[in-house]
Design a protein around this motif. Structure first.
Motif, PDB file in Angstrom:
ATOM      1  N   TYR A  12      11.269   3.449  -1.779  1.00 38.00           N
ATOM      2  CA  TYR A  12      12.685   3.759  -1.982  1.00 38.00           C
ATOM      3  C   TYR A  12      13.262   4.535  -0.794  1.00 38.00           C
ATOM      4  CZ  TYR A  12      12.363   1.969  -6.729  1.00 38.00           C
ATOM      5  OH  TYR A  12      12.191   1.159  -7.818  1.00 38.00           O
ATOM      6  N   ARG A  13      12.470   5.431  -0.214  1.00 36.98           N
ATOM      7  CA  ARG A  13      12.944   6.195   0.938  1.00 36.98           C
ATOM      8  C   ARG A  13      13.175   5.285   2.136  1.00 36.98           C
ATOM      9  NH1 ARG A  13       9.975   8.139   4.890  1.00 36.98           N
ATOM     10  NH2 ARG A  13       8.082   8.102   3.647  1.00 36.98           N
ATOM     11  N   LEU A  14      12.212   4.409   2.433  1.00 42.19           N
ATOM     12  CA  LEU A  14      12.358   3.474   3.543  1.00 42.19           C
ATOM     13  C   LEU A  14      13.531   2.523   3.313  1.00 42.19           C
ATOM     14  CD1 LEU A  14       8.632   2.596   4.314  1.00 42.19           C
ATOM     15  CD2 LEU A  14      10.174   4.031   5.680  1.00 42.19           C
ATOM     16  N   GLU A  15      13.702   2.101   2.073  1.00 47.53           N
ATOM     17  CA  GLU A  15      14.820   1.219   1.749  1.00 47.53           C
ATOM     18  C   GLU A  15      16.147   1.928   2.008  1.00 47.53           C
ATOM     19  OE1 GLU A  15      16.473  -1.380  -2.031  1.00 47.53           O
ATOM     20  OE2 GLU A  15      14.899   0.088  -2.356  1.00 47.53           O
ATOM     21  N   ARG A  16      16.243   3.171   1.589  1.00 50.45           N
ATOM     22  CA  ARG A  16      17.460   3.957   1.821  1.00 50.45           C
ATOM     23  C   ARG A  16      17.754   4.112   3.305  1.00 50.45           C
ATOM     24  NH1 ARG A  16      15.778   7.546  -1.638  1.00 50.45           N
ATOM     25  NH2 ARG A  16      15.126   9.026  -0.074  1.00 50.45           N
TER      26      ARG A  16
ATOM     27  N   PHE B 280      13.198  -0.967   5.086  1.00 48.05           N
ATOM     28  CA  PHE B 280      12.434  -1.773   4.136  1.00 48.05           C
ATOM     29  C   PHE B 280      13.419  -2.717   3.455  1.00 48.05           C
ATOM     30  CE2 PHE B 280      10.082  -2.717   0.242  1.00 48.05           C
ATOM     31  CZ  PHE B 280       8.817  -2.963   0.748  1.00 48.05           C
ATOM     32  N   PRO B 281      12.983  -3.924   3.080  1.00 48.97           N
ATOM     33  CA  PRO B 281      13.899  -4.865   2.428  1.00 48.97           C
ATOM     34  C   PRO B 281      14.574  -4.256   1.195  1.00 48.97           C
ATOM     35  CG  PRO B 281      11.820  -5.942   2.945  1.00 48.97           C
ATOM     36  CD  PRO B 281      11.634  -4.483   3.225  1.00 48.97           C
ATOM     37  N   SER B 282      15.816  -4.638   0.995  1.00 48.55           N
ATOM     38  CA  SER B 282      16.581  -4.135  -0.147  1.00 48.55           C
ATOM     39  C   SER B 282      16.160  -4.831  -1.431  1.00 48.55           C
ATOM     40  CB  SER B 282      18.070  -4.386   0.063  1.00 48.55           C
ATOM     41  OG  SER B 282      18.531  -3.662   1.163  1.00 48.55           O
ATOM     42  N   ARG B 283      16.152  -4.066  -2.497  1.00 52.96           N
ATOM     43  CA  ARG B 283      15.863  -4.645  -3.809  1.00 52.96           C
ATOM     44  C   ARG B 283      17.082  -5.404  -4.301  1.00 52.96           C
ATOM     45  NH1 ARG B 283      16.512   1.240  -6.612  1.00 52.96           N
ATOM     46  NH2 ARG B 283      16.895   1.939  -4.521  1.00 52.96           N
ATOM     47  N   ARG B 284      16.844  -6.298  -5.223  1.00 56.43           N
ATOM     48  CA  ARG B 284      17.911  -7.098  -5.829  1.00 56.43           C
ATOM     49  C   ARG B 284      18.003  -6.736  -7.306  1.00 56.43           C
ATOM     50  NH1 ARG B 284      17.187  -8.609  -1.040  1.00 56.43           N
ATOM     51  NH2 ARG B 284      18.036 -10.534  -0.195  1.00 56.43           N
TER      52      ARG B 284
ATOM     53  N   GLY C 181       0.814  -1.215   0.000  1.00 60.28           N
ATOM     54  CA  GLY C 181       0.000   0.000   0.000  1.00 60.28           C
ATOM     55  C   GLY C 181       0.846   1.262   0.000  1.00 60.28           C
ATOM     56  N   LEU C 182       2.142   1.105  -0.240  1.00 60.05           N
ATOM     57  CA  LEU C 182       3.061   2.249  -0.239  1.00 60.05           C
ATOM     58  C   LEU C 182       3.336   2.717  -1.656  1.00 60.05           C
ATOM     59  CD1 LEU C 182       5.710   0.895   2.304  1.00 60.05           C
ATOM     60  CD2 LEU C 182       3.829   2.485   2.765  1.00 60.05           C
ATOM     61  N   SER C 183       3.683   3.990  -1.780  1.00 60.99           N
ATOM     62  CA  SER C 183       4.055   4.538  -3.077  1.00 60.99           C
ATOM     63  C   SER C 183       5.493   4.172  -3.404  1.00 60.99           C
ATOM     64  CB  SER C 183       3.911   6.061  -3.073  1.00 60.99           C
ATOM     65  OG  SER C 183       4.900   6.633  -2.233  1.00 60.99           O
ATOM     66  N   ASN C 184       5.829   4.346  -4.666  1.00 58.06           N
ATOM     67  CA  ASN C 184       7.203   4.156  -5.132  1.00 58.06           C
ATOM     68  C   ASN C 184       8.206   4.908  -4.281  1.00 58.06           C
ATOM     69  OD1 ASN C 184       7.734   2.610  -7.329  1.00 58.06           O
ATOM     70  ND2 ASN C 184       7.673   4.292  -8.791  1.00 58.06           N
ATOM     71  N   SER C 185       7.960   6.195  -4.138  1.00 53.52           N
ATOM     72  CA  SER C 185       8.926   7.041  -3.432  1.00 53.52           C
ATOM     73  C   SER C 185       9.059   6.642  -1.966  1.00 53.52           C
ATOM     74  CB  SER C 185       8.565   8.519  -3.564  1.00 53.52           C
ATOM     75  OG  SER C 185       7.265   8.754  -3.090  1.00 53.52           O
ATOM     76  N   THR C 186       7.972   6.229  -1.335  1.00 57.89           N
ATOM     77  CA  THR C 186       8.037   5.798   0.068  1.00 57.89           C
ATOM     78  C   THR C 186       8.838   4.517   0.197  1.00 57.89           C
ATOM     79  OG1 THR C 186       5.939   6.867   0.577  1.00 57.89           O
ATOM     80  CG2 THR C 186       6.676   5.139   2.085  1.00 57.89           C
TER      81      THR C 186
END
Length: 69
Positions: A23-27, A31-35, A16-21
């Motif tokens: 990526y921000r949480l990941e940074r 939030f789990p890191s992308r692969r 339910g999160l936006s793209n920018s949220t």
């Protein structure tokens, strides 16, 4: 529960999160890191995203229980 890699649209739908949220949480390490899947694509491990969702639900439950005391 399926396993494997999911792409950004499905991550957004599940959380339910936006793209920018996302990526921000990941940074921020929240939030789990992308692969990296290829030079131009990324994905997330479904189990890691689902675990993150479960942890958020537990935190929400704890916060609502504490608020009602």
């Amino acid at each position: 529960m399926q396993s494997g890699i999911i792409r950004r649209p499905e991550v957004c739908q599940l959380t339910g999160l936006s793209n920018s949220t996302i990526y921000r949480l990941e940074r921020l390490g929240r939030f789990p890191s992308r692969r990296r899947l290829s030079e131009n694509s990324v994905g997330w491990v479904r189990a890691e995203v689902e675990d993150w969702i479960s942890q958020r639900a537990k935190v929400d439950e704890q916060n609502s229980s504490a608020a009602s005391l």
